[in-house]
Design an enzyme around this catalytic site. Structure first.
Site, PDB file in Angstrom:
ATOM      1  N   TRP A 292     -30.212 -28.418   5.115  1.00  0.00           N
ATOM      2  CA  TRP A 292     -29.942 -27.878   3.774  1.00  0.00           C
ATOM      3  C   TRP A 292     -31.234 -27.226   3.282  1.00  0.00           C
ATOM      4  CZ3 TRP A 292     -30.841 -30.913  -1.195  1.00  0.00           C
ATOM      5  CH2 TRP A 292     -30.310 -30.242  -2.304  1.00  0.00           C
TER       6      TRP A 292
ATOM      7  N   ASP B  35     -30.080 -38.792   3.696  1.00  0.00           N
ATOM      8  CA  ASP B  35     -29.484 -38.017   2.613  1.00  0.00           C
ATOM      9  C   ASP B  35     -27.974 -38.127   2.811  1.00  0.00           C
ATOM     10  OD1 ASP B  35     -28.487 -36.183   0.854  1.00  0.00           O
ATOM     11  OD2 ASP B  35     -29.784 -34.529   1.461  1.00  0.00           O
TER      12      ASP B  35
ATOM     13  N   LYS C  21     -19.957 -34.219  -4.578  1.00  0.00           N
ATOM     14  CA  LYS C  21     -18.850 -33.738  -3.732  1.00  0.00           C
ATOM     15  C   LYS C  21     -17.714 -34.754  -3.694  1.00  0.00           C
ATOM     16  CE  LYS C  21     -22.426 -31.291  -2.341  1.00  0.00           C
ATOM     17  NZ  LYS C  21     -22.736 -29.917  -2.226  1.00  0.00           N
TER      18      LYS C  21
HETATM   19  N1  KET Z   1     -28.093 -32.993   0.225  1.00  0.00           N
HETATM   20  C1  KET Z   1     -27.351 -32.148   0.957  1.00  0.00           C
HETATM   21  C2  KET Z   1     -27.354 -32.307   2.438  1.00  0.00           C
HETATM   22  C3  KET Z   1     -26.598 -31.153   0.336  1.00  0.00           C
HETATM   23  O1  KET Z   1     -25.877 -30.353   1.087  1.00  0.00           O
HETATM   24  C4  KET Z   1     -26.632 -31.023  -1.071  1.00  0.00           C
HETATM   25  C5  KET Z   1     -25.907 -29.937  -1.749  1.00  0.00           C
HETATM   26  C6  KET Z   1     -27.398 -31.952  -1.788  1.00  0.00           C
HETATM   27  C7  KET Z   1     -28.119 -32.915  -1.114  1.00  0.00           C
HETATM   28  C8  KET Z   1     -27.515 -31.927  -3.261  1.00  0.00           C
HETATM   29  O2  KET Z   1     -26.380 -32.063  -3.975  1.00  0.00           O
HETATM   30  P1  KET Z   1     -26.388 -32.491  -5.511  1.00  0.00           P
HETATM   31  O3  KET Z   1     -25.507 -31.533  -6.172  1.00  0.00           O
HETATM   32  O4  KET Z   1     -27.801 -32.436  -6.015  1.00  0.00           O
HETATM   33  O5  KET Z   1     -25.879 -33.882  -5.507  1.00  0.00           O
HETATM   34  N2  KET Z   1     -25.521 -28.899  -1.140  1.00  0.00           N
HETATM   35  C9  KET Z   1     -24.703 -27.802  -1.659  1.00  0.00           C
HETATM   36  C10 KET Z   1     -25.053 -27.314  -3.019  1.00  0.00           C
HETATM   37  C11 KET Z   1     -26.475 -26.918  -3.216  1.00  0.00           C
HETATM   38  O6  KET Z   1     -27.053 -26.187  -2.413  1.00  0.00           O
HETATM   39  O7  KET Z   1     -27.037 -27.354  -4.238  1.00  0.00           O
HETATM   40  C12 KET Z   1     -24.678 -26.689  -0.618  1.00  0.00           C
HETATM   41  O8  KET Z   1     -25.331 -26.800   0.433  1.00  0.00           O
HETATM   42  O9  KET Z   1     -23.986 -25.685  -0.831  1.00  0.00           O
END
Ligand code: KET
Length: 475
Positions: free
Chosen positions: A207, A288, A324
């Protein structure tokens, strides 16, 4: 020298500042880092153009002379004239570009945010019911610095299992965080503060924000092999070699399940081998876990890697997100937990995590934590949630099949088996940056330039259009 100043803002980014100087010269800043000096009596002909740092210096010189003249005055250069626009975020920037496109067939498979089969964002039924129950709550006070204890207790039970020894022994330090991003960042800051010389190993690929997080926390990072583009699967031997060659006591960032962006996870056997090697090397595993439930549809099964490492006696840390799996994206609700060796150690660790949070945001928001703990504390709501997570995971799996089916139906000569082999929200398509650019330019299909397709944005309504576009650019 007598100076008169006029300042107008055309847009938030472009300042037009006009200064008249007694010598008859006129200094105009056409952008935040650009000053043009003109002779007024010669009809505005440009005499000198100053840019960047020189413009800033000229601005400050004029400001100083103006101060000497005793006038109230605003600097020509501006406090922030040295600031240049930040590059677009590789993921959230895709949404911005998508929103700006007016084409009727545009498709957004960029950000990892779940959509229903009509392409609409979803509020889960269990969340609606939880909100109904907490509506009118009189409690709007600050949460403690570490957030809601009720919430974190339920969150760690979800991660480690209700019966985990580490929970019974009160050896887990846990704090509520600003979603999964906040959990990673809090941990990175904690790592820097208490293991200042340590390295973090980040998988290739990962990510994109992981790199930013550890960079901003000033932790030195290294990469380890994870994905093999040739097989479109796990590069297990490369991974093991890199784990072996890393200096003992290194921190490794692992995706607990549904690896983003590849959709490739180690098997149960492979996780066990990785865990053993970590033991031998004395490495620290940081998980994570942003997608618990999204890989298999079963939150217990998706906690498998965590359980393997925990049962092998690792003192792991885990960042959880409810963005998610509960659809609570904008509520920013997550949890960081760290397994400690004694209850005393966990009290100390928690207090230090809170200490890091306090000057940054003081304490986390209340509403999302209330929703999550309402759901996880009520067996009926929890069952409903499990059912809804499974529905989301199943819809994604059916869209994988539909995308592959349509690509094969169109006669694509390429092998698309990985589309259905990979799991979780994303399909790591193998499309090149040039092919992605064509998809966006010619077909108004928006995705990240690494070829990642968010399967959550694919619907029965757009899958044929998407397959056709992918086929056209990959022929
Ligand atoms: N870790 C991973 C692996 C991840 O894909 C995301 C979000 C997050 C943490 C953070 O999510 P949060 O909303 O802070 O709980 N990924 C998606 C959104 C983004 O980039 O913020 C994505 O990859 O599209």
């Amino acid at each position: 020298m007598a100076l008169k100043s006029v300042l107008t803002c055309r847009t938030p980014f472009t300042l037009s500042k006009v200064l008249e100087v007694s010598s008859g010269e006129r200094c105009q800043s056409t952008s935040a880092s650009n000053i043009v000096v003109q002779k007024v009596e010669r009809g505005g002909r440009i005499d000198r153009k100053l840019e960047g740092g020189r413009a800033a210096m000229a601005g400050r010189a004029i400001a100083r002379s103006n101060m000497r003249a005793g006038k109230r005055f605003m600097s020509t250069a501006g406090w922030w004239s040295h600031v240049t626009p930040a590059p677009r975020d590789p993921i959230l920037g895709v949404t911005e570009a998508f929103l700006a496109d007016t084409h009727p067939s545009k498709v957004n498979v960029g950000v990892g945010a779940y959509r229903n089969d009509k392409g609409k964002p979803v509020v889960l039924q269990c969340v609606r019911e939880a909100e109904r129950r907490i509506a009118g709550s009189k409690f709007m006070e600050y949460l403690p610095m570490g957030g809601s204890v009720k919430f974190t207790e339920f969150a760690i039970r979800l991660a480690y299992g209700d019966e985990a020894d580490v929970l019974n022994d009160k050896r887990v330090a846990s704090v509520q965080t600003l979603s999964g991003t906040g959990a990673c960042r809090l941990f990175a800051d904690f790592q820097k503060r208490f293991k200042p010389e340590s390295l973090v190993y980040i998988p290739i690929p990962t990510w994109s924000n992981h790199h930013n997080i550890w960079r901003d926390a000033r932790v030195e990072s290294r990469l380890f092999r994870y994905y093999d583009p040739a097989t479109k699967g796990l590069d297990f031997s490369g991974l093991m070699e890199d784990v072996k060659n890393a200096p003992s006591g290194s921190f490794f960032l692992l995706h607990a399940c549904a690896h983003n962006p590849t959709g490739v996870d180690p098997s149960e056997e492979q996780w066990k081998e990785i865990s053993q090697l970590f033991k031998e090397k004395g490495h620290f595993p940081l998980f994570d876990m942003a997608y618990q439930g999204f890989a298999s549809g079963d939150t217990e099964k998706d906690g498998q890697a965590i359980r393997i490492f925990m049962n092998d006696g690792h003192q792991i840390a885990c960042g959880q997100s409810f963005a998610k799996n509960m659809g609570l994206y904008g509520q920013r609700v997550g949890c960081l937990s760290v397994i400690c060796s004694t209850p005393q150690e966990s009290v100390a660790v928690k207090s230090q995590l809170q200490q890091i949070a306090r000057p940054m945001y003081s304490n986390p928001p209340l509403h999302g934590a209330e929703i999550v703990s309402t759901i996880l504390s009520d067996p009926e709501l929890k069952d409903l949630w499990h059912k809804e997570v499974k529905e989301m995971a199943d819809r994604i799996i059916s869209m994988r099949e539909a995308l592959r089916f349509n690509l094969e139906k169109l006669g694509s000569k390429l092998n698309w088996q990985h589309v259905t082999d990979q799991i979780g929200m994303f399909c790591y398509s193998g499309l090149t940056e040039e092919q992605v650019d064509r998809l966006t330019r010619e077909f108004h299909v928006y995705l990240t330039r690494n070829g990642r397709i968010s399967m959550a944005g694919v619907t029965t309504g757009n899958v044929e259009y998407l397959a056709n576009a992918v086929h056209e650019v990959s022929k």
